[in-house]
Design a protein around this motif. Structure first.
Motif, PDB file in Angstrom:
ATOM      1  N   ASP B 321     -59.116  76.113  54.211  1.00  0.00           N
ATOM      2  CA  ASP B 321     -58.124  75.502  55.174  1.00  0.00           C
ATOM      3  C   ASP B 321     -57.807  74.081  55.222  1.00  0.00           C
ATOM      4  O   ASP B 321     -56.512  73.545  55.362  1.00  0.00           O
ATOM      5  N   THR B 322     -58.779  73.395  54.546  1.00  0.00           N
ATOM      6  CA  THR B 322     -58.325  71.832  54.157  1.00  0.00           C
ATOM      7  C   THR B 322     -57.650  71.688  52.906  1.00  0.00           C
ATOM      8  O   THR B 322     -56.739  70.755  52.832  1.00  0.00           O
ATOM      9  N   VAL B 323     -58.263  71.948  52.086  1.00  0.00           N
ATOM     10  CA  VAL B 323     -57.857  71.616  50.461  1.00  0.00           C
ATOM     11  C   VAL B 323     -56.824  73.046  49.828  1.00  0.00           C
ATOM     12  O   VAL B 323     -56.099  72.613  48.808  1.00  0.00           O
ATOM     13  N   GLY B 324     -57.000  73.883  50.274  1.00  0.00           N
ATOM     14  CA  GLY B 324     -56.205  75.220  49.963  1.00  0.00           C
ATOM     15  C   GLY B 324     -56.925  75.916  48.726  1.00  0.00           C
ATOM     16  O   GLY B 324     -57.728  75.365  48.331  1.00  0.00           O
ATOM     17  N   ALA B 325     -56.425  77.182  48.548  1.00  0.00           N
ATOM     18  CA  ALA B 325     -57.105  78.095  47.503  1.00  0.00           C
ATOM     19  C   ALA B 325     -56.933  77.360  46.017  1.00  0.00           C
ATOM     20  O   ALA B 325     -57.737  77.290  45.320  1.00  0.00           O
ATOM     21  N   VAL B 326     -55.716  76.624  45.858  1.00  0.00           N
ATOM     22  CA  VAL B 326     -55.806  75.934  44.590  1.00  0.00           C
ATOM     23  C   VAL B 326     -56.115  74.799  44.631  1.00  0.00           C
ATOM     24  O   VAL B 326     -55.365  73.737  44.834  1.00  0.00           O
ATOM     25  N   SER B 327     -57.506  74.441  44.325  1.00  0.00           N
ATOM     26  CA  SER B 327     -58.097  73.020  44.328  1.00  0.00           C
ATOM     27  C   SER B 327     -59.317  73.320  43.583  1.00  0.00           C
ATOM     28  O   SER B 327     -60.006  74.200  43.260  1.00  0.00           O
ATOM     29  N   PRO B 328     -59.754  72.149  43.065  1.00  0.00           N
ATOM     30  CA  PRO B 328     -61.018  72.020  42.208  1.00  0.00           C
ATOM     31  C   PRO B 328     -62.284  72.519  43.086  1.00  0.00           C
ATOM     32  O   PRO B 328     -63.106  73.212  42.540  1.00  0.00           O
ATOM     33  N   GLU B 329     -62.315  72.507  44.479  1.00  0.00           N
ATOM     34  CA  GLU B 329     -63.278  72.646  45.339  1.00  0.00           C
ATOM     35  C   GLU B 329     -63.486  74.127  45.455  1.00  0.00           C
ATOM     36  O   GLU B 329     -64.879  74.738  45.082  1.00  0.00           O
ATOM     37  N   VAL B 330     -62.395  74.788  45.554  1.00  0.00           N
ATOM     38  CA  VAL B 330     -62.577  76.432  45.596  1.00  0.00           C
ATOM     39  C   VAL B 330     -62.753  77.156  44.278  1.00  0.00           C
ATOM     40  O   VAL B 330     -63.683  77.914  44.048  1.00  0.00           O
ATOM     41  N   ALA B 331     -62.351  76.375  43.089  1.00  0.00           N
ATOM     42  CA  ALA B 331     -62.674  76.659  41.585  1.00  0.00           C
ATOM     43  C   ALA B 331     -64.256  76.846  41.571  1.00  0.00           C
ATOM     44  O   ALA B 331     -64.870  77.532  40.930  1.00  0.00           O
ATOM     45  N   GLU B 332     -64.862  75.669  42.098  1.00  0.00           N
ATOM     46  CA  GLU B 332     -66.272  75.309  41.911  1.00  0.00           C
ATOM     47  C   GLU B 332     -67.034  76.336  42.743  1.00  0.00           C
ATOM     48  O   GLU B 332     -68.054  76.913  42.364  1.00  0.00           O
ATOM     49  N   GLN B 333     -66.605  76.759  43.969  1.00  0.00           N
ATOM     50  CA  GLN B 333     -67.385  77.474  44.778  1.00  0.00           C
ATOM     51  C   GLN B 333     -67.185  79.011  44.428  1.00  0.00           C
ATOM     52  O   GLN B 333     -68.018  79.660  44.692  1.00  0.00           O
ATOM     53  N   MET B 334     -65.987  79.308  43.844  1.00  0.00           N
ATOM     54  CA  MET B 334     -65.911  80.651  43.122  1.00  0.00           C
ATOM     55  C   MET B 334     -66.938  80.652  42.075  1.00  0.00           C
ATOM     56  O   MET B 334     -67.632  81.677  41.734  1.00  0.00           O
ATOM     57  N   ALA B 335     -67.025  79.805  41.200  1.00  0.00           N
ATOM     58  CA  ALA B 335     -67.989  79.705  39.935  1.00  0.00           C
ATOM     59  C   ALA B 335     -69.247  79.949  40.510  1.00  0.00           C
ATOM     60  O   ALA B 335     -70.031  80.880  40.081  1.00  0.00           O
ATOM     61  N   ALA B 336     -69.729  79.240  41.403  1.00  0.00           N
ATOM     62  CA  ALA B 336     -71.138  79.237  41.859  1.00  0.00           C
ATOM     63  C   ALA B 336     -71.372  80.482  42.474  1.00  0.00           C
ATOM     64  O   ALA B 336     -72.457  81.123  42.469  1.00  0.00           O
ATOM     65  N   GLY B 337     -70.236  80.884  43.457  1.00  0.00           N
ATOM     66  CA  GLY B 337     -70.284  82.010  44.343  1.00  0.00           C
ATOM     67  C   GLY B 337     -70.708  83.289  43.308  1.00  0.00           C
ATOM     68  O   GLY B 337     -71.381  84.217  43.621  1.00  0.00           O
ATOM     69  N   VAL B 338     -69.973  83.407  42.282  1.00  0.00           N
ATOM     70  CA  VAL B 338     -69.758  84.693  41.591  1.00  0.00           C
ATOM     71  C   VAL B 338     -71.300  84.722  40.739  1.00  0.00           C
ATOM     72  O   VAL B 338     -71.873  85.521  40.624  1.00  0.00           O
ATOM     73  N   ALA B 339     -71.609  83.438  40.314  1.00  0.00           N
ATOM     74  CA  ALA B 339     -72.824  83.786  39.552  1.00  0.00           C
ATOM     75  C   ALA B 339     -74.181  84.084  40.650  1.00  0.00           C
ATOM     76  O   ALA B 339     -74.830  84.908  40.101  1.00  0.00           O
ATOM     77  N   ARG B 340     -74.031  83.447  41.883  1.00  0.00           N
ATOM     78  CA  ARG B 340     -75.096  84.063  42.687  1.00  0.00           C
ATOM     79  C   ARG B 340     -74.777  85.469  43.225  1.00  0.00           C
ATOM     80  O   ARG B 340     -75.809  86.204  43.145  1.00  0.00           O
ATOM     81  N   ALA B 341     -73.535  85.884  43.483  1.00  0.00           N
ATOM     82  CA  ALA B 341     -73.178  87.154  43.862  1.00  0.00           C
ATOM     83  C   ALA B 341     -73.928  88.244  42.814  1.00  0.00           C
ATOM     84  O   ALA B 341     -74.422  89.262  43.204  1.00  0.00           O
ATOM     85  N   LEU B 342     -73.586  88.077  41.747  1.00  0.00           N
ATOM     86  CA  LEU B 342     -73.935  88.950  40.607  1.00  0.00           C
ATOM     87  C   LEU B 342     -75.371  88.658  39.707  1.00  0.00           C
ATOM     88  O   LEU B 342     -75.678  89.403  38.829  1.00  0.00           O
ATOM     89  N   GLY B 343     -75.713  87.480  40.386  1.00  0.00           N
ATOM     90  CA  GLY B 343     -77.195  87.109  39.537  1.00  0.00           C
ATOM     91  C   GLY B 343     -76.912  86.708  38.271  1.00  0.00           C
ATOM     92  O   GLY B 343     -78.049  87.086  37.382  1.00  0.00           O
ATOM     93  N   ALA B 344     -76.043  85.745  37.935  1.00  0.00           N
ATOM     94  CA  ALA B 344     -75.829  85.224  36.693  1.00  0.00           C
ATOM     95  C   ALA B 344     -76.347  84.089  36.280  1.00  0.00           C
ATOM     96  O   ALA B 344     -76.410  83.195  37.126  1.00  0.00           O
ATOM     97  N   ASP B 345     -76.527  83.687  34.956  1.00  0.00           N
ATOM     98  CA  ASP B 345     -76.985  82.258  34.638  1.00  0.00           C
ATOM     99  C   ASP B 345     -75.601  81.262  34.644  1.00  0.00           C
ATOM    100  O   ASP B 345     -75.853  80.259  35.172  1.00  0.00           O
ATOM    101  N   VAL B 346     -74.762  81.891  34.223  1.00  0.00           N
ATOM    102  CA  VAL B 346     -73.262  80.958  34.272  1.00  0.00           C
ATOM    103  C   VAL B 346     -72.299  81.617  34.985  1.00  0.00           C
ATOM    104  O   VAL B 346     -72.094  82.893  34.975  1.00  0.00           O
ATOM    105  N   GLY B 347     -71.530  80.916  35.716  1.00  0.00           N
ATOM    106  CA  GLY B 347     -70.415  81.353  36.541  1.00  0.00           C
ATOM    107  C   GLY B 347     -69.166  80.667  36.476  1.00  0.00           C
ATOM    108  O   GLY B 347     -69.132  79.512  35.704  1.00  0.00           O
ATOM    109  N   VAL B 348     -67.987  81.309  36.326  1.00  0.00           N
ATOM    110  CA  VAL B 348     -66.715  80.920  35.995  1.00  0.00           C
ATOM    111  C   VAL B 348     -65.690  80.994  37.317  1.00  0.00           C
ATOM    112  O   VAL B 348     -65.847  82.001  37.813  1.00  0.00           O
ATOM    113  N   GLY B 349     -64.916  80.118  37.690  1.00  0.00           N
ATOM    114  CA  GLY B 349     -64.217  80.208  38.743  1.00  0.00           C
ATOM    115  C   GLY B 349     -62.628  79.708  38.249  1.00  0.00           C
ATOM    116  O   GLY B 349     -62.619  78.752  37.582  1.00  0.00           O
ATOM    117  N   ILE B 350     -61.702  80.538  38.602  1.00  0.00           N
ATOM    118  CA  ILE B 350     -60.364  80.210  38.159  1.00  0.00           C
ATOM    119  C   ILE B 350     -59.561  80.427  39.234  1.00  0.00           C
ATOM    120  O   ILE B 350     -59.301  81.510  39.943  1.00  0.00           O
TER     121      ILE B 350
END
Lengths: 412, 412
Positions: B321-350
């Motif tokens: 809502d504040t910075v929008g989907a295309v933002s460094p913050e969302v890329a970072e939350q996607m990267a950390a989020g997918v690593a957590r959700a799938l149990g991976a050591d390294v996560g990528v967000g694009i």
């Protein structure tokens, strides 16, 4: 009129790349009714290029070159062609501005050698390159037409279609219109067998079969004085082909299966989610190749590891333990699971063995199960391909799209 | 020694097929240290073929033809080459027996025109065709070597490898070896500017720059009497190029970024998961292009809809809502989020805007944020490309792989 093709690039002579530009352009020239008697490949060497161009000049009306338009020292096509035809070179300011704008937009300095790309034969027709930095061009001299296009296929292909073909069409006179009848679920040789008598008896329009990865199409081409006259020739032939090939025709003059499926989902107000194992994201990539897909595509899950199948998609551990990951049951649970997890109307599940490793006697390399879930029903297909990893994956993704088209859309 | 390739076939001039034989043979000749200055394609026309052969005879030591050896009337390669070089034709009985045997084995009568395939230049070296009916052959005349191979790749390929290559190896002597220095993060023109002086001053080995989608490479090629002597010439030059280009070199003689990243993850025992928005599955597809990737790749989430970003990946609604989907913050939350959700050591967000629609003044088409999450740290890059949807997505996927290479691997 006769055209001659000259590809300039040492990387072709070394066998690093195959000269697909020649096929693209030859096919287009054939459609335009322009004969091609010779294709030549020559390296980034000015003397040998000059020799080839002089030979072509003496035997063709149109010379089309690909490659050698870039910024580096060994890009010599424009300079050499201009010299052979006695043209001077001039800086084309709009092209220079365009190249500068490109570097600004990517926040990188433009090295001086890039300016070379904006030097073109004085007074030429400039083919703007929207897919790269080097413009193409065309000029007429000594009664010959010279066209120059960039070498990389991702630039050459659209510039050929959008710049060079219209330029040549204006020279060729008359009018040529083609229709492509796109087919999935029938091999090229089967299609040709069905259309054999029609093809044999057709001169205008002509009918030609083509194969693409995991699909094929029939190209129908008419020549006449006006577009309307071409259309009148085409319509009954296209209708007859569609009637002969039946449900295996997925569209006429459409871009792709993914485009047809996307349009169908949008029309029906349906949303889609996909779960992929062996295709590894290829189906999702193809769906999102279509601009505007966010209207209907919610997203996908690539569940390469079984833990992702159970954790994210809700595939039952019991099913994995009893029938294994590559099974119709798991494909169906993936399809329903991804639709549920992402809140979509239609779900797809793909599980299989792309190879080269991982095959067994029971479940050989190339075996894939594909399932579509929609409105509480499963539509599941078993597929087997023996054509290597890339083609197994491509065919599995196409099969998924085809299952949607045949089952989800036909239900309405 | 110099060789010239002549493909005989109207179907290539019509664009029905692409001349893959030329790539196969050119690559082999390059390995043998035989230069190729020209490749030509000519149709099934005796006068034009004769003209092309005469031209080739005057400038090459070796002429290699593909195609036109079959039984039909328009198969004229052998007859034309024999005429140009003053050779008589003779019936080669073992070849005729072989062809007759083939027809017996498929229980079909041999039509008389098939006998033509057994007529070869008198005294030539016969290349037995175990993959089809038309034999190939080689002869020497007027100080030139002539080799003829069938056109269909399924015949040409094995006959080139098993008959023609050994024949030429005996003639050639010496050898040639190439190294490819693969680069990401530097354009071709920038790379060439850096290597300019080296390229200008290099004759053996030679250095040539090449561009690929979103990356480039320098090819270093040495000629010497033995492989070891080639290696000795190459090593210091490759080292110097790597030193000049620094961290932008991602490998020498490697297949791709995805291969290098995969090998690095496997060596370190790390697992990977990716979350993609605008790339739509392309990164996942590229990672799974590499056979054996299940050793380190757990899977991915394509979160095209924002609800998938929040629901599956745990991206915060407040951030959207504040910075929008295309933002460094969302890329970072996607990267950390997918690593957590799938149990991976390294996560990528694009996340980004691939276009052609969806751009704004603030967030134009081609803007992409890419983040890699590893061991509690984020490595995030902003990218802007103006080359159209496909290349925006390709470059974003490559950038993600490059970020892993530079940050995850360098940390060790």
């Amino acid at each position: 009129m006769k055209a001659e093709l000259i590809a300039v690039g040492t990387e072709i002579l070394l066998g690093d790349i195959v000269n697909t530009d020649a096929q693209l352009i030859s096919r287009g020239l054939s459609e335009l009714g322009i004969d091609v008697y010779y294709q030549t490949v020559v390296g980034d060497n000015p003397d040998r290029l000059r020799h080839v161009v002089e030979t072509a000049r003496d035997r063709a009306d149109i010379i089309i070159t690909t490659g050698g338009l870039g910024p580096t020292l060994d890009d010599l096509t424009k300079e050499t062609l201009a010299a052979v035809f006695g043209q001077t070179m001039a800086l084309h300011q709009p092209s220079l501005d365009r190249i500068k704008g490109f570097f600004q937009s990517i926040h990188r300095p433009m090295t001086p050698n890039n300016e070379k790309q904006a030097w073109l034969p004085a007074g030429c027709t400039v083919f703007v390159n929207e897919w790269g930095t080097a413009p193409g061009c065309a000029f007429e001299a000594a009664g010959k037409h010279v066209l120059m296009l960039p070498g990389p296929p991702r630039e050459c292909d659209p510039m050929w279609q959008q710049c060079a073909m219209p330029y040549l069409r204006a020279l060729a006179g008359g009018c040529i219109v083609s229709r492509n009848v796109r087919v999935f679920g029938l091999g090229e040789s089967n299609m040709e067998a069905i259309l054999h008598d029609m093809m044999q008896n057709s001169t205008n329009p002509t009918i030609a079969p083509y194969a693409k990865t995991s699909e094929c199409y029939a190209r129908v081409t008419a020549k006449a004085d006006t577009p309307a006259a071409c259309e009148a020739l085409l319509a009954p032939v296209v209708d007859e082909i569609c009637a002969l090939l039946g449900a295996d025709v997925y569209g006429v003059d459409v871009d792709s299966l993914e485009q047809v499926v996307g349009d169908g989902l949008r029309q029906r107000g349906l949303t889609l989610a996909v779960a992929e194992s062996c295709t590894g994201g290829l189906l999702s990539k193809r769906i999102t190749d279509v601009p505007g897909c966010s209207d209907y595509y919610l997203g996908g899950v690539c569940s390469y590891a079984n833990a992702v199948k159970t954790g994210v998609l809700g595939v039952q551990q019991h099913t994995l333990d009893t029938v294994g990951a590559v099974s119709p049951e798991v494909a169906e649970q993936m399809a329903a699971g991804v639709a549920r997890a992402l809140g979509a109307d239609v779900g797809v599940g793909i599980t299989g063995i792309a190879g080269p490793g991982g095959g067994t006697a029971d479940k050989p390399v190339g075996l894939v199960y594909i399932s579509v879930w929609y409105a509480g029903q499963h539509f599941t297909r078993r597929m087997r391909s023996v054509n290597g990893r890339d083609r197994v994956r491509m065919q599995a993704a196409s099969t998924a799209l085809d299952l949607i088209r045949r089952n989800v859309f036909e239900q309405k």
